[in-house]
Design a protein around this motif. Structure first.
Motif, mmCIF file in Angstrom:
data_model
loop_
_atom_site.group_PDB
_atom_site.id
_atom_site.type_symbol
_atom_site.label_atom_id
_atom_site.label_comp_id
_atom_site.label_asym_id
_atom_site.label_seq_id
_atom_site.Cartn_x
_atom_site.Cartn_y
_atom_site.Cartn_z
ATOM 1 N N GLN A 222 -6.702 -9.074 2.383
ATOM 2 C CA GLN A 222 -7.025 -9.840 3.592
ATOM 3 C C GLN A 222 -6.394 -11.227 3.541
ATOM 4 N N ILE A 223 -6.502 -11.892 2.406
ATOM 5 C CA ILE A 223 -5.965 -13.244 2.281
ATOM 6 C C ILE A 223 -4.440 -13.224 2.352
ATOM 7 N N LYS A 224 -3.808 -12.216 1.777
ATOM 8 C CA LYS A 224 -2.344 -12.099 1.879
ATOM 9 C C LYS A 224 -1.919 -11.970 3.338
ATOM 10 N N ILE A 225 -2.632 -11.146 4.103
ATOM 11 C CA ILE A 225 -2.311 -10.966 5.525
ATOM 12 C C ILE A 225 -2.530 -12.269 6.285
ATOM 13 N N LEU A 226 -3.654 -12.943 6.021
ATOM 14 C CA LEU A 226 -3.921 -14.221 6.683
ATOM 15 C C LEU A 226 -2.817 -15.229 6.396
ATOM 16 N N CYS A 227 -2.406 -15.315 5.144
ATOM 17 C CA CYS A 227 -1.353 -16.257 4.766
ATOM 18 C C CYS A 227 -0.036 -15.899 5.443
ATOM 19 N N LEU A 228 0.295 -14.626 5.453
ATOM 20 C CA LEU A 228 1.532 -14.180 6.090
ATOM 21 C C LEU A 228 1.537 -14.538 7.575
ATOM 22 N N ARG A 229 0.438 -14.257 8.242
ATOM 23 C CA ARG A 229 0.351 -14.532 9.684
ATOM 24 C C ARG A 229 0.252 -16.024 9.985
ATOM 25 N N SER A 230 -0.203 -16.810 9.001
ATOM 26 C CA SER A 230 -0.315 -18.258 9.180
ATOM 27 C C SER A 230 0.908 -18.999 8.631
ATOM 28 N N ASN A 231 1.874 -18.224 8.121
ATOM 29 C CA ASN A 231 3.116 -18.787 7.595
ATOM 30 C C ASN A 231 2.855 -19.801 6.471
ATOM 31 N N ILE A 232 2.016 -19.423 5.511
ATOM 32 C CA ILE A 232 1.671 -20.278 4.387
ATOM 33 C C ILE A 232 1.618 -19.400 3.136
ATOM 34 N N SER A 233 2.046 -19.931 2.027
ATOM 35 C CA SER A 233 1.986 -19.165 0.780
ATOM 36 C C SER A 233 0.576 -19.246 0.193
ATOM 37 N N ILE A 234 0.260 -18.299 -0.656
ATOM 38 C CA ILE A 234 -1.032 -18.333 -1.335
ATOM 39 C C ILE A 234 -1.117 -19.559 -2.228
#
Length: 70
Positions: A6-18
């Protein structure tokens, strides 16, 4: 879906790295990645992630009769 996914998807969609998310949370990327892999991210941290990524974190149970327990 795991919390990590979930966090990977959120980061991808928010254009931010983990790693950048971890820094914005006040944690080292190494520490945060370890928490993600162990699955020990707290509810408080999930709420913070939501705020940082301009999303809402919701956690609740739904009974078979449709009743929601928040």
């Amino acid at each position: 879906m795991t919390t990590l996914e979930q966090i990977k998807i959120l980061c991808l969609r928010s254009n931010i790295s983990i790693s950048e998310l971890a820094r914005r949370m006040g944690q080292s990327p190494q520490n945060f990645n370890a928490k993600l892999k162990r699955g020990t991210v707290s509810t408080k941290e999930l709420i913070l992630i939501g705020k940082i990524l301009n999303a809402t974190f919701e956690q609740y149970f739904v009974l078979k009769n449709g009743e929601i327990i928040k």
